[in-house]
Design a protein around this motif. Sequence first.
Motif, PDB file in Angstrom:
ATOM      1  N   UNK A 194       9.400  -6.347  -1.254  1.00  0.00           N
ATOM      2  CA  UNK A 194       7.881  -5.200  -2.350  1.00  0.00           C
ATOM      3  C   UNK A 194       8.382  -3.699  -1.354  1.00  0.00           C
ATOM      4  N   UNK A 195       9.262  -3.327  -0.772  1.00  0.00           N
ATOM      5  CA  UNK A 195       9.192  -1.986  -0.186  1.00  0.00           C
ATOM      6  C   UNK A 195       9.543  -0.958  -1.919  1.00  0.00           C
ATOM      7  N   UNK A 196      10.364  -1.319  -2.989  1.00  0.00           N
ATOM      8  CA  UNK A 196      11.514  -0.518  -3.757  1.00  0.00           C
ATOM      9  C   UNK A 196      12.491   0.377  -3.657  1.00  0.00           C
ATOM     10  N   UNK A 197      12.483  -0.018  -2.344  1.00  0.00           N
ATOM     11  CA  UNK A 197      14.078   0.860  -2.173  1.00  0.00           C
ATOM     12  C   UNK A 197      14.850  -0.358  -1.679  1.00  0.00           C
ATOM     13  N   UNK A 198      16.057  -0.263  -2.561  1.00  0.00           N
ATOM     14  CA  UNK A 198      17.076  -1.254  -2.424  1.00  0.00           C
ATOM     15  C   UNK A 198      17.838  -0.461  -0.877  1.00  0.00           C
ATOM     16  N   UNK A 199      17.819   0.450  -0.616  1.00  0.00           N
ATOM     17  CA  UNK A 199      18.776   1.143   0.026  1.00  0.00           C
ATOM     18  C   UNK A 199      18.089   1.170   1.498  1.00  0.00           C
ATOM     19  N   UNK A 236       0.744  -1.319  -0.097  1.00  0.00           N
ATOM     20  CA  UNK A 236      -0.079  -0.023  -0.011  1.00  0.00           C
ATOM     21  C   UNK A 236       0.458   1.602   0.069  1.00  0.00           C
ATOM     22  N   UNK A 237       1.558   0.711   0.885  1.00  0.00           N
ATOM     23  CA  UNK A 237       2.543   2.816   0.644  1.00  0.00           C
ATOM     24  C   UNK A 237       3.199   2.452  -0.901  1.00  0.00           C
ATOM     25  N   UNK A 238       4.207   1.487  -0.925  1.00  0.00           N
ATOM     26  CA  UNK A 238       5.478   1.690  -2.212  1.00  0.00           C
ATOM     27  C   UNK A 238       4.984   1.205  -3.556  1.00  0.00           C
ATOM     28  N   UNK A 239       3.468   0.542  -3.570  1.00  0.00           N
ATOM     29  CA  UNK A 239       2.823   0.286  -4.510  1.00  0.00           C
ATOM     30  C   UNK A 239       3.007  -0.682  -5.431  1.00  0.00           C
ATOM     31  N   UNK A 240       2.828  -0.972  -6.903  1.00  0.00           N
ATOM     32  CA  UNK A 240       2.877  -1.947  -7.364  1.00  0.00           C
ATOM     33  C   UNK A 240       3.103  -1.794  -8.651  1.00  0.00           C
ATOM     34  N   UNK A 241       4.350  -0.947  -8.803  1.00  0.00           N
ATOM     35  CA  UNK A 241       4.397  -0.852 -10.485  1.00  0.00           C
ATOM     36  C   UNK A 241       4.122  -1.459 -11.480  1.00  0.00           C
TER      37      UNK A 241
END
Length: 449
Positions: free
Chosen positions: A95-100, A61-66
Amino acid sequence: MTRENKNGKTRRAFIQDAAVGTTAFAAMTAAPAYLSHAQPNETIGVGHIGVGVRGGELVLQVAGEPDRGKPGIENVQVRGICDIYKPHQDKGIDRGGNPQAKRFIDYREMLADKDIDAVVIAVPDHSHSPLVIDAANAGKDVYIEKCWTRTLPEAKEMLKAIKYNKTVMQLGHDRSSPAAIQAGDLIRKGTLGEVTFVRMGCFRNRPRGHDEWRWYGYYDIFDRPDENMVRENLDWPRFLGTAPYHPFSMERFWHWRCYWDYGTGIAGDLLSHAFDFAQSILNMGIPHCATTSGNNNLLHDGREAPDTWNTVFEYPKFGKGMSMLFSSMFNSQAQTPDLHEVEIRGKDALMKTSMRGYEVFAEDTSLKFKPGIDSGKIKTGEPFMQFDPQQTPEQPSHMQDFFDCIRSRKQPKDNEDQAFIEAVACIMSVESYFRKRTVFWDADIQDIV
């Protein structure tokens, strides 16, 4: 004398003091730790604590599903994933969409991270209180899954910490329904006449072997994982937290809702949903009293929490008096309500409402609607009023509302005051079950008697 339920679990053990207080981490905070308020063009850094079934959905919900064309929350970034079970950590990072994004096992290390502005918490209910209090004292805004907590002392301490620190807090139900807003407006205008009875509930009938709360990692997964793998990847003492010691148990980890040490059964899971939805429409507040019966009528599989639950809440000061019935069981679900379906009965009309819409049916004895009935414009047994999406604008999602309020510093729709009402109602339901009698809310002393 200490009472026991039929499973041998004492009420004293259920509300043990160990789950009440704030942790040492929270106690070190001597003054409010306010968030350096994010401005509209700044990115809000989020940490997710608990990435199991519901927690994994909240990351999306936060990161989305591009890859599926589903956007996340604009100008919000997942910067931390905290879970005591490594496969859940991996899922959150993926799922978070942020590798860092950083990994954490100890949530207190996440709360100390200055890159984290807010946390989304989805852990077993027995850990809600210390996490919410510590997050508020650390200056983090909080999205917390329902049920808010398990005991009244916990609820009071949570409310105190959130108010003291001016924390923006959203409870994880869903108050984004235009239909619910419109339905509430109609009731307040007197469309139904005197409302004296509300019925709600949730009946679920799963195939044998796929019983409620007995899944592994998601609602449709029933293949038991390798126990040695789970042991190696799980921090069992952190799972127990403030709960009584128990040797490692696959069932208690995966199926925690079945056991009183970690949750409140149907009350905290399903009743809380239905009650919050009704509260969003009627604004009835904390019940005057609650009477509960509960039994394991079907699922004799070692669970402590009943599979059949009935609670009656009474509101003698709501209008001329109102009763609210919640029923749930894990058996036949044909022609029965679901979580967000509420039946509201007034002297002049019946309203059936859900997140998606509502219908109003006139009573054939109604003097208010008699002219319409006599003229044939209103036909009894058929709805004469329905949800009109043109009258009520679309609402931001529940998660969007949370982040909008982080920026504006306003209270979200399901804020701490609403969370306290929800928690007290659910706790009253459970207390009635354990005490085997009707329990009452004493507003003067703020206690269940």
